[in-house]
Design a protein around this motif. Structure first.
Motif, PDB file in Angstrom:
ATOM      1  N   LEU A 129      -2.644 -11.996   0.708  1.00 11.96           N
ATOM      2  CA  LEU A 129      -1.508 -10.982   1.110  1.00 11.96           C
ATOM      3  C   LEU A 129      -0.824 -10.607  -0.341  1.00 11.96           C
ATOM      4  CD1 LEU A 129      -0.204 -12.932   4.158  1.00 11.96           C
ATOM      5  CD2 LEU A 129      -1.080 -10.757   4.008  1.00 11.96           C
ATOM      6  N   SER A 132      -1.299  -7.445  -2.272  1.00  7.08           N
ATOM      7  CA  SER A 132      -0.736  -6.142  -2.058  1.00  7.08           C
ATOM      8  C   SER A 132       0.810  -6.121  -2.338  1.00  7.08           C
ATOM      9  CB  SER A 132      -0.724  -5.823  -0.390  1.00  7.08           C
ATOM     10  OG  SER A 132      -0.021  -6.886   0.372  1.00  7.08           O
ATOM     11  N   ALA A 207       3.061  -1.588   1.180  1.00 10.35           N
ATOM     12  CA  ALA A 207       2.959  -2.852   1.677  1.00 10.35           C
ATOM     13  C   ALA A 207       3.286  -3.234   2.855  1.00 10.35           C
ATOM     14  CB  ALA A 207       3.198  -4.073   0.681  1.00 10.35           C
ATOM     15  N   GLY A 210       2.904   0.564   5.362  1.00  2.00           N
ATOM     16  CA  GLY A 210       1.511   1.111   5.315  1.00  2.00           C
ATOM     17  C   GLY A 210       1.434   2.428   5.207  1.00  2.00           C
ATOM     18  N   ALA A 305       2.012  -1.837  10.266  1.00  2.00           N
ATOM     19  CA  ALA A 305       1.307  -2.005   8.661  1.00  2.00           C
ATOM     20  C   ALA A 305       0.938  -3.561   8.749  1.00  2.00           C
ATOM     21  CB  ALA A 305       2.467  -1.711   7.768  1.00  2.00           C
ATOM     22  N   ASN A 308      -2.490  -3.592  10.917  1.00  2.00           N
ATOM     23  CA  ASN A 308      -3.422  -2.952  10.208  1.00  2.00           C
ATOM     24  C   ASN A 308      -4.087  -4.115   8.927  1.00  2.00           C
ATOM     25  OD1 ASN A 308      -5.462  -0.810   9.944  1.00  2.00           O
ATOM     26  ND2 ASN A 308      -4.307   0.102   8.070  1.00  2.00           N
ATOM     27  N   ARG A 309      -3.164  -4.480   8.290  1.00  2.00           N
ATOM     28  CA  ARG A 309      -3.575  -5.237   7.045  1.00  2.00           C
ATOM     29  C   ARG A 309      -4.323  -6.665   7.269  1.00  2.00           C
ATOM     30  NH1 ARG A 309      -3.024  -5.124   1.972  1.00  2.00           N
ATOM     31  NH2 ARG A 309      -1.672  -3.511   2.259  1.00  2.00           N
ATOM     32  N   PRO A 318     -10.053  -1.968   7.428  1.00  2.00           N
ATOM     33  CA  PRO A 318      -8.896  -1.198   7.935  1.00  2.00           C
ATOM     34  C   PRO A 318      -9.421  -0.984   9.499  1.00  2.00           C
ATOM     35  CG  PRO A 318      -8.628  -0.492   5.826  1.00  2.00           C
ATOM     36  CD  PRO A 318     -10.080  -0.822   6.108  1.00  2.00           C
ATOM     37  N   VAL A 325      -6.092   0.995   3.715  1.00  3.31           N
ATOM     38  CA  VAL A 325      -5.396   0.091   4.652  1.00  3.31           C
ATOM     39  C   VAL A 325      -3.701   0.395   4.584  1.00  3.31           C
ATOM     40  CG1 VAL A 325      -4.841  -1.675   2.795  1.00  3.31           C
ATOM     41  CG2 VAL A 325      -4.878  -2.244   5.228  1.00  3.31           C
ATOM     42  N   ASP A 326      -3.477   1.043   3.396  1.00  2.00           N
ATOM     43  CA  ASP A 326      -2.102   1.323   3.084  1.00  2.00           C
ATOM     44  C   ASP A 326      -1.761   2.994   3.376  1.00  2.00           C
ATOM     45  OD1 ASP A 326      -3.086   2.042   0.987  1.00  2.00           O
ATOM     46  OD2 ASP A 326      -2.035   0.722  -0.580  1.00  2.00           O
ATOM     47  N   LEU A 457     -10.183  -3.927  -0.047  1.00  5.66           N
ATOM     48  CA  LEU A 457     -10.031  -3.678   1.377  1.00  5.66           C
ATOM     49  C   LEU A 457     -10.789  -2.369   1.684  1.00  5.66           C
ATOM     50  CD1 LEU A 457      -7.147  -5.250   2.974  1.00  5.66           C
ATOM     51  CD2 LEU A 457      -9.598  -6.247   3.156  1.00  5.66           C
TER      52      LEU A 457
END
Length: 552
Positions: A129, A132, A207, A210, A305, A308-309, A318, A325-326, A457
């Motif tokens: 984590l 991000s 972050a 998303g 967000a 999804n992360r 994702p 992913v973002d 990712l």
């Protein structure tokens, strides 16, 4: 200096290891896993209802593309996926033996709880984590301490703090970065002793919401609806940040001033948000208001967000696999994101509990299906070597009709190699010697293998140098050699039959038993080669097999 220290530390570690083994004796590969305690599962009727709804939505996506769902994966395969996703390594033989002996219902749910209750989860997930939130670089040591931020985030996960509270602390934190770990989210915005609020604004939206609005820093976004004025308004919430010997604070009399790139004229920008200003509230500093707005219960972007992360960290990709992913679409604009809507809603309604979100995702059909897609007979006849077959498989991946095959990240590769070299679990309870070996070997391997950084990712290809490192590198030689410290030596001296040795090595390396064809082939090799050499060769072969370095 570092090289000198390593040359000194390694001999010391070897001596310590020999003494440790001498005093504790070398156990056989047939470990006794009774020391592992498995907690009861935490799933309840509400989480099961959410899993049903998610599975129904996934079935809708498959049905629209006329796709069948892949067969369920073996439970040991699912267990391997969970261990890689949550601990960054494969299960130990000790854990596998205990898992095999567990014949109670819902054993996957209970073993998932074992993973989530282990401090290895806090350490590993915090690192994933943190990338991000503050990136991967150490930054400016005098005003930014990534290690302190990581320690703080690890503690938040261990204490099971709600995710929205964690995020609010990051955005609004004040104090000295060495004492208040969350403040390093803010000090990560310093570059060359100058504070860059634009960096924090862009990173916050990516972050926590998303979405990407970085382009709007200089001009209106060419492909999306974000405007430059919206970016500037958001950035103004960080515009009052000041730093001194007393740490990070907000100077309320300070204006946020920007300079026009064309005219060079300066103008003051008032803080504003692109939607729902009522979520800001009226009290607190600008950053406290921004934190409330970001994490507001009605801000669907925030919950999606996070969902999804976490999905991406568990699957390696994702939910919308064709997008970063973002970079999610706006809520309500894409029917393919309905699954994320369901997961985000459940996440919010149950106190932004990250562990619950993981439990729900792990229980879905998508996570428990095989990575082999059942092609129609017409395509099987062509051995799958057709454009139609490629399109079918690609659709199956995008519609979650098959578990995606994703290359393991560097820390997962070396984590798996190191664990395969030990029959017992490498964790916080391991001997200091074992943990020290892992620390140095893992850091060295990742440095040589290459770290994908914050874009881990996204799909990335392996390189020839990475393959050579696994095939001929010092790590591979050390971890496959017969010595009393590792599982190859313990398997070789266990006194069992070649068949049992082969089965054990497959479990240790791939978390599965060999097929009958694989077993018969290697039995012949064991009969032709010297037994010790055959053990080393099989370890080396499995370490370098595609199956070892992918999240099958």
């Amino acid at each position: 200096m570092i090289v000198v220290l390593k040359s000194f530390i390694w001999p010391v570690l070897v001596v310590v290891g020999v003494v440790w083994l001498t005093t504790n004796s070398v156990r056989s590969a047939a470990v006794d896993p009774t020391s592992i305690t498995i907690p009861m599962p935490k799933s309840d009727s509400t989480s099961k209802e959410t899993v049903v709804r998610v599975n129904q939505e996934l079935a809708r996506l498959r049905s629209e593309a006329n796709l069948e769902m892949a067969n369920p994966a073996e439970e040991l395969t699912v267990w391997r996926r969970l261990s890689l996703a949550l601990h960054g390594t494969i299960p130990s033989l000790e854990e596998i033996r205990k898992f095999e002996a567990d014949q109670k219902p819902d054993r996957l749910e209970r073993w998932l709880e074992y993973l989530l209750n282990d401090s290895r989860f806090d350490d590993y997930f915090a690192e994933r984590l943190a990338r991000s939130y503050v990136g991967v670089e150490a930054g400016q040591f005098l005003v930014f301490r990534r290690d302190r931020f990581l320690d703080w985030l690890t503690t938040q996960l261990h204490e099971r703090r709600p995710y929205d509270e964690i995020v609010r602390d990051m955005i609004s934190g004040t104090g000295v970065w060495t004492g208040e770990g969350e403040v390093n989210f803010i000090t990560a915005g310093f570059a060359n002793d100058e504070f860059d609020p634009n960096k924090l604004s862009a990173r916050s939206v990516r972050a926590f919401l998303g979405q990407r609005m970085d382009c709007a820093q200089c001009h209106d976004h060419p492909f999306d609806h974000w405007k430059q004025g919206e970016f500037e308004g958001l950035t103004a919430y960080y515009g009052q940040v000041v730093n001194s010997l007393a740490g990070v604070a907000d100077k309320h009399s300070k204006d946020y001033v920007v300079e026009d790139r064309l005219t060079l004229e300066k103008r003051t920008v008032e803080p504003s948000v692109p939607f729902h200003p009522e979520w800001l509230g009226e009290n607190g500093s600008r950053r406290e208001q921004l934190a409330r707005w970001m994490t507001h219960p009605e801000n669907q972007r925030f919950e999606r967000a996070a969902a999804n992360r976490v999905w991406a960290l568990m699957f390696g990709v994702p939910f919308l696999s064709h997008r970063p992913v973002d970079d999610l679409p706006d809520p309500g604009t894409n029917p393919e994101t309905a699954t994320l809507d369901l997961l985000g809603e459940d996440f919010r309604k149950h106190g932004y509990d990250l562990r619950r979100l993981i439990r729900v995702i792990a229980a879905t059909d998508a996570f428990r299906m095989s990575s082999i897609y059942p092609l129609p007979e017409s395509e099987q006849e062509n051995d799958g070597d057709t454009l139609q077959t490629a399109e079918t498989i690609q659709q199956a991946k995008e519609r979650w009709a098959v578990f995606p095959l994703i290359r393991l990240r560097p820390e997962q590769v070396i984590g798996a190699m190191l664990q395969a070299n030990n029959v017992r679990t490498i964790d916080q309870n391991s001997h200091l010697f074992v943990r020290a070996l892992r620390f140095f070997r893992e850091n060295d391997f990742v440095d040589e293998f290459g770290d994908p950084g914050v874009d881990e990712l996204q799909d990335w290809s392996g390189t020839i140098s990475q393959a050579l490192l696994r095939m001929n590198g010092e790590f591979s030689r050390e971890l496959t050699s017969l010595n009393p410290l590792g599982s190859p030596g313990r398997v070789a001296t266990a006194g069992s039959t070649p068949e049992k040795k082969i089965e054990t090595i497959y479990l240790v390396c791939l978390t599965r038993l060999p097929t009958e064809a694989e077993k018969q082939y290697f039995i012949q090799r064991f009969e032709k080669d010297k037994p010790d050499q055959a053990v080393e060769d099989l370890y080396w072969t499995l370490f370098n097999s595609p199956e070892f370095s992918w999240n099958h």
